[in-house]
Design an enzyme around this catalytic site. Structure first.
Site, mmCIF file in Angstrom:
data_model
loop_
_atom_site.group_PDB
_atom_site.id
_atom_site.type_symbol
_atom_site.label_atom_id
_atom_site.label_comp_id
_atom_site.label_asym_id
_atom_site.label_seq_id
_atom_site.Cartn_x
_atom_site.Cartn_y
_atom_site.Cartn_z
ATOM 1 N N GLY A 195 8.133 -3.378 2.670
ATOM 2 C CA GLY A 195 7.340 -4.401 2.872
ATOM 3 C C GLY A 195 6.376 -3.882 4.115
ATOM 4 C CB CYS A 196 4.461 -5.571 6.741
ATOM 5 S SG CYS A 196 3.295 -5.313 8.164
#
Length: 215
Positions: free
Chosen positions: A45-46
């Site tokens: 993810g981020c």
């Protein structure tokens, strides 16, 4: 009065002992051997949250946000965000295997994101947010497969893991402003709403295991 003094004295002794234990624990930390670091690269993810958490671990020299897995050389953040470069947001970690193991790093990786979500993490949607482990050789590929199977069998996350395991072609460091982004921007809306709570959960769990660098 005498009892009160005894209680205060006991509290003072316990406090001093606690401080001494903390100091001794810091003194006894093994020294990192920067001449024999190993590297691991993965995406969950981020990268703001992933990078920030791994940089807190004892035994990790650096955790650098970047891009990997795509077909575009020297990709920019804006290009990666389109989902058209094939790159994922990743973090490359340099670590001392005598202090922290590959298996421990994998455990943190699967703790920090939901590996059952395909091409997304929460409201972050797109192939650039995919769950992915990059390996450098066949031996590391086998280790990644083993650790993923162990995590999946643990029941930490409900559902089948969709984490991609792929060879690392090249790692492209992200722009400088992404490095240490959360530390520099903790009140930014996304950081305060999403990254901050994840980091606090991480610090509580791995702090209790004694895996974090002393603050």
């Amino acid at each position: 009065m005498k009892n009160i003094l005894l209680v205060l004295l006991s509290f003072f002794v316990i406090s001093c002992d606690g401080q001494d234990l903390k100091k001794n624990k810091q003194k006894n930390l093994p020294k990192m051997d920067k001449n024999n670091l190993e590297y691991i690269t993965f995406g969950g993810g981020c990268f703001w949250c992933v990078e920030s958490c791994f940089n807190m671990l004892n035994g990790v020299d650096t955790a650098v946000s970047g891009y990997a897995g795509g077909h575009k050389d020297n990709p920019t953040y804006e290009e990666v965000c389109t989902g058209e470069t094939g790159h994922a947001e990743v973090v490359q970690i340099a670590y001392d295997p005598k202090i922290i193991s590959y298996e421990q790093l994998m455990d943190v990786f699967f703790f920090l994101h939901d590996p059952t979500q395909l091409n997304r993490q929460g409201n972050d949607i797109g192939t650039q947010y995919r769950s992915v482990i990059y390996y450098k050789d066949d031996a590391e590929k086998l280790k990644a497969e083993k650790e993923m199977a162990v995590s999946e069998a643990s029941g930490r996350w409900q559902g089948k893991y969709v984490t991609e395991i792929s060879p690392l072609d090249r790692f492209w460091p992200a722009e400088q402003y992404h490095q240490g982004y959360y530390n520099e921007n903790p009140t930014q809306p996304y950081c305060s709403a999403v990254v901050g709570p994840k980091i606090q959960k991480f610090k509580k769990h791995y702090g209790e295991l004694g895996m974090l660098r002393p603050e």
